[in-house]
Design an enzyme around this catalytic site. Structure first.
Site, PDB file in Angstrom:
ATOM      1  N   GLN A 131      -2.224  -3.486   8.262  1.00 48.06           N
ATOM      2  CA  GLN A 131      -2.228  -4.629   7.396  1.00 48.06           C
ATOM      3  C   GLN A 131      -1.962  -5.962   7.944  1.00 48.06           C
ATOM      4  O   GLN A 131      -0.855  -5.802   8.504  1.00 48.06           O
ATOM      5  CB  GLN A 131      -1.434  -4.178   6.267  1.00 48.06           C
ATOM      6  CG  GLN A 131      -1.120  -5.331   5.172  1.00 48.06           C
ATOM      7  CD  GLN A 131       0.133  -4.970   4.479  1.00 48.06           C
ATOM      8  OE1 GLN A 131       1.156  -4.839   4.991  1.00 48.06           O
ATOM      9  NE2 GLN A 131      -0.140  -4.811   2.968  1.00 48.06           N
ATOM     10  N   GLY A 132      -2.884  -6.898   7.964  1.00 52.41           N
ATOM     11  CA  GLY A 132      -2.450  -8.178   8.373  1.00 52.41           C
ATOM     12  C   GLY A 132      -2.113  -9.107   7.286  1.00 52.41           C
ATOM     13  O   GLY A 132      -2.880  -9.926   6.782  1.00 52.41           O
ATOM     14  N   SER A 134       1.673 -10.508   6.883  1.00 52.83           N
ATOM     15  CA  SER A 134       2.679 -11.542   7.075  1.00 52.83           C
ATOM     16  C   SER A 134       2.454 -12.335   8.433  1.00 52.83           C
ATOM     17  O   SER A 134       1.573 -11.700   9.200  1.00 52.83           O
ATOM     18  CB  SER A 134       3.925 -10.707   7.455  1.00 52.83           C
ATOM     19  OG  SER A 134       4.174  -9.743   6.425  1.00 52.83           O
ATOM     20  N   GLU A 250      -0.260   2.040  -5.271  1.00 51.24           N
ATOM     21  CA  GLU A 250       0.947   2.879  -4.819  1.00 51.24           C
ATOM     22  C   GLU A 250       1.582   3.937  -5.749  1.00 51.24           C
ATOM     23  O   GLU A 250       2.153   4.677  -5.235  1.00 51.24           O
ATOM     24  CB  GLU A 250       2.257   1.688  -4.793  1.00 51.24           C
ATOM     25  CG  GLU A 250       2.018   1.085  -3.465  1.00 51.24           C
ATOM     26  CD  GLU A 250       3.186  -0.126  -3.583  1.00 51.24           C
ATOM     27  OE1 GLU A 250       4.094  -0.131  -4.391  1.00 51.24           O
ATOM     28  OE2 GLU A 250       3.039  -0.925  -2.507  1.00 51.24           O
TER      29      GLU A 250
END
Ligand SMILES: Cc1cc2nc3c(=O)[nH]c(=O)nc-3n(C[C@H](O)[C@H](O)[C@H](O)COP(=O)(O)OP(=O)(O)OC[C@H]3O[C@@H](n4cnc5c(N)ncnc54)[C@H](O)[C@@H]3O)c2cc1C
Lengths: 400, 375
Positions: A131-132, A134, A250
């Protein structure tokens, strides 16, 4: 047609038996308890094989379509399988960004080509996802992310930097938030969401050493990296909305996630059993009145979480500040875990100062490392402080 | 899972109905002006209001139908008491209900059939348990001698000045027993009203010396000690329910102020030094509610089992800690206003101290939980 109680029970028994028969033996090295702790190839291979095995047995992606590697059955089956994995504390299904974020999103809004291309590899663990989101200067303030994506014919050109990319060095694909419009009046509206390949020129990762001394996440650099234009999900400017959408998965298989347990849970009970033989003032540590009081507090904190989950299902008992229990779940759960692990070390006596690598360390230093790692959950996925802001603003209605 | 143990939490339709009715009743009939009007009254509550509560059947909720109650058990009182706590509505309901429970659990059929219908019909009753300030002292100082005459004083008897019936723990022939005393049996000057930190409550030291107890009003036998233990646990639960309601009200008061008061050109609710502790009050109150309704699920008319005991004690610990924190921050977050009598925060911080001292404080219960959970 929905499954009968009896069918579900039989299934539960079947999964439990399979897990017991197939759960891998202790590999002789510390296993990651969350996907944020995969630090080396050895751990990666181990977890890859394990996830592949679960998938081959038909206990992962059960509710996903058959043609894309799933089983096409009702999600309740996956929920049961997940529960059994949790209960039996088998190793994790580590490809979490694929299983719980990218995969369900592709299933939801992806094209047939995207489904065919990605879903099976997520389930069988061949394709690791990361996951990119931050960036060095934009963590909590994610909406301000500045990594650029500029359309150029059939491609987007990426420039910028992401950081804290869990498994960035192992990943084949990334879900990426990048800015397609730097001039949008609202910062959120300039963002777009991509399914980006990692193995293209111009994308480089550099592992970062974690507080435990191990590796687990990377800096990720984009230098004129070109990715196909059809890697975008939705349209330009919808990135924030889509990123928010991924959060809903989630809630587990019923909400679209592939399943598999994403972290090994440790209970107060585990914390207490590790104290076997520890003495304080010449007597068993659990006879010390101060210690007893602290342990009771920890038990109550854990019990409150269970009871909260029960109460959350009773409409009449959730009318005050609706949303309070679900929205505070992460904050309460992660902070409880952190405090409990800290207590675990505090109660070890002088051995509490030992660490992984010392022969005398209790359970090989497991709790020391677990405490240090517990901050992954109080920082990652929105820090506790930011969670508190969200609860204050969205549940209590306090001003920003 | 064995340490976490039983996590059953259910809510019946009857409880849901009681919650709805009680919420609305307390909101309508017990606004802050009404609460404040009673702060320095003798009795501490409005008789007309009590009569209405009785006509709703609240005095008999937890008593068997055969005695004029509705047979729903103590668990059904929890939503009512929580609602009253939220409205800071006093009245002798908790005292009466607990006195009823003590009689129900210890008395014989003849005694319960004679005494309980009055309580169900709204005649206030109370229980006199404390010989000194120590809830952990299981000895009983008040003596019932062989001529059935009482000798000694009970401390902090709740609602003593309005109670018609006192259920008194006594030492009789060296064993725990109960004596039921009518108010008209007390000698003149027997009541020494306490000045309580919580002005919505009333209590008095009661000198029972010289009262001759009717023979039929003496309760002896092995059930007495068990009933005393169980009623202390139920007392802890009901006080916890009330404290949880008060904590929720205190939270509302804080949130209101944080949304209206401005300093440095900003609403003070935007400052995280206030915001984050307020979220802690919210999550603590959430836990308290979960614990009280879990305990409400675990208790019934039978002898309380270990799971029920654990549940009641945890409810008391969580609820009192929550209200102590909420009340304390409630004062601080109102600034100078919080230091005034006029500000409602004072009601909550006072309630917190009162609740903490009923049926054993936080430390008292945690110590016993340690024994139950850790051996
Ligand atoms: C183990 C681990 C794995 C991670 N994996 C990934 C991943 O795979 N992909 C990814 O994109 N990111 C990942 N992250 C990054 C994570 O999402 C960010 O670290 C997090 O959002 C916080 O951002 P930051 O690090 O920039 O801290 P900052 O935002 O700079 O925060 C610093 C401190 O300031 C506080 N703070 C910040 N803003 C506020 C505010 N408004 N009010 C009050 N306090 C505030 C924070 O709570 C924190 O205590 C990971 C992080 C960790 C620890």
């Amino acid at each position: 047609m929905s499954a009968s109680e009896q069918e579900l029970n039989e299934f539960r028994v079947e999964v439990a038996a399979w897990m017991k028969d197939n759960s891998p033996a202790d590999p002789g090295f510390l296993l990651p308890q969350t996907f944020m702790e995969v630090g080396d190839e050895r751990q990666l291979d181990f977890l890859r094989n394990w996830q592949h095995k679960i998938w081959s047995a038909g206990y992962l992606g059960m509710a996903w379509p058959k043609e894309y590697g799933g089983c096409g059955v009702e999600p309740i089956y996956q929920s049961i399988a997940d529960k059994e994995m949790r209960r039996l504390a088998v190793p994790i299904c580590f490809n979490v960004i694929g299983l719980g974020w990218a995969g369900p999103l592709i299933n939801d809004i992806g094209s047939e080509e995207q489904k065919a291309k990605y879903l099976k590899g997520i389930l069988n663990a061949e394709d690791v996802w990361c996951q990119g989101f931050s960036e060095p200067d934009h963590g909590s303030d994610l909406g301000n992310a500045q990594t650029r994506a500029v359309r150029d014919g059939d491609e987007y050109v990426l420039n910028g930097q992401k950081i804290w990319t869990t498994m960035g060095n192992f990943a084949k694909y990334m879900i990426l938030l990048a800015r397609t419009n730097p001039d949008s009046p609202r910062k959120y509206d300039g963002l777009s969401f991509f399914l980006s390949p990692m193995h293209v020129s111009g994308i480089d990762t550099r592992p970062i050493r974690k507080l435990t001394g191990e590796f687990g996440f990377t800096e990720t650099f984009f230098t004129d990296a070109r990715i196909p234009a059809d890697s975008i999900m939705g349209e330009e400017g919808q990135g924030w909305k889509i990123a928010m959408k991924t959060l809903q998965y989630e809630r587990g298989a019923e909400a679209g996630a592939a399943g598999g347990q994403s972290m090994v849970r440790m209970t107060v009970e585990d914390m207490i059993s590790q104290l076997d033989g520890v003495r304080r003032d010449g007597a068993p540590v659990l006879e010390d009145p101060v210690v007893r009081d602290q342990v009771v507090e920890a038990i109550m904190e854990e019990k409150a979480l269970f009871l909260g989950d029960r109460r959350a299902r009773i409409g009449h008992l959730t009318t005050d500040y609706p949303g309070s229990l679900p929205l505070s779940h992460k904050l309460r759960g992660t902070e409880m875990t952190r405090r409990m692990r800290q207590l675990a070390i505090n109660l070890q006596g002088a051995e509490g100062a030992l660490y992984v690598g010392d022969d005398d360390a209790r359970q090989g230093g497991f709790w020391q490392r677990a405490y240090l790692n517990s901050f992954s959950a109080t920082i990652g996925g929105g820090t506790s402080q930011v969670q508190a802001n969200i609860i204050a603003e969205h549940v209590l209605g306090l001003p920003k | 899972m064995s340490l976490i143990g039983n996590t059953t939490l259910t809510f019946s339709e009857e409880q849901a109905m009681l919650l709805d009715v009680a919420r609305e009743f307390c909101r309508d009939k017990s606004p802050m002006t009404a609460v404040r009007a009673q702060l320095d009254s003798d009795r501490g509550f409005d008789q007309a209001l009590w009569d209405k509560m009785v006509s709703l059947g609240w005095a008999g909720i937890s008593l068997p139908e055969s005695c004029g109650g509705s047979g729903l058990g103590v668990g059904a009182l929890v939503p009512v008491i929580e609602s009253m706590g939220r409205a800071m509505l006093g009245t002798p309901l908790i005292s009466s209900a607990l006195a009823g429970q003590l009689l129900l659990r210890a008395g014989d059929a003849q005694q319960t059939e004679r005494l309980l219908p009055n309580i169900a019909a709204g005649v206030p009753a109370t229980l006199a348990l404390l010989d000194n300030g120590d809830w952990g002292d299981n000895g009983i100082g008040l003596i019932l001698d062989d001529k059935r005459v009482l000798r000694g004083v009970k401390k902090c008897v709740p609602d003593a000045s309005v109670a018609d019936l006192f259920v008194v723990s006594v030492s009789f022939e060296g064993r725990a027993a109960l004596a039921v005393v009518r108010a008209d049996q007390l000698v003149a000057g027997a009541l020494g009203p306490n000045a309580l930190i919580d002005q919505t409550k009333r209590a008095a030291n009661v000198d029972f010396s010289g009262v001759t107890v009717d023979e039929e009003n003496i309760i002896v036998g092995p059930d007495v000690a068990i009933a005393l233990r169980d009623v202390r646990l139920l007392g802890a639960l009901l006080v916890a329910a009330e404290a949880t309601g008060s904590a929720a009200a205190c939270l509302d008061t804080i949130v209101d102020y944080l949304k209206t008061r401005k300093q440095f050109g900003k609403l003070i609710g935007s400052y995280q030094a206030l915001k984050h502790p307020t979220v802690e009050i919210l999550t603590a109150t959430d836990s308290a509610r979960s614990f009280i309704y879990h305990a409400a699920t675990m208790v019934d008319d039978d002898v309380l089992d270990t799971d029920a005991e654990i549940a009641c004690r945890m409810a008391k610990v969580q609820a009192c800690q929550t209200l102590l924190y909420a009340g304390d921050r409630g004062i601080q977050f109102h600034g100078g206003m919080g230091f005034t009598y006029e500000c409602d925060a004072q009601l909550y911080i006072r309630r917190a101290q009162w609740s903490q001292q009923q049926f054993g404080d936080v430390q008292h219960h945690r110590k016993r939980l340690a024994a139950l959970l850790l051996g």
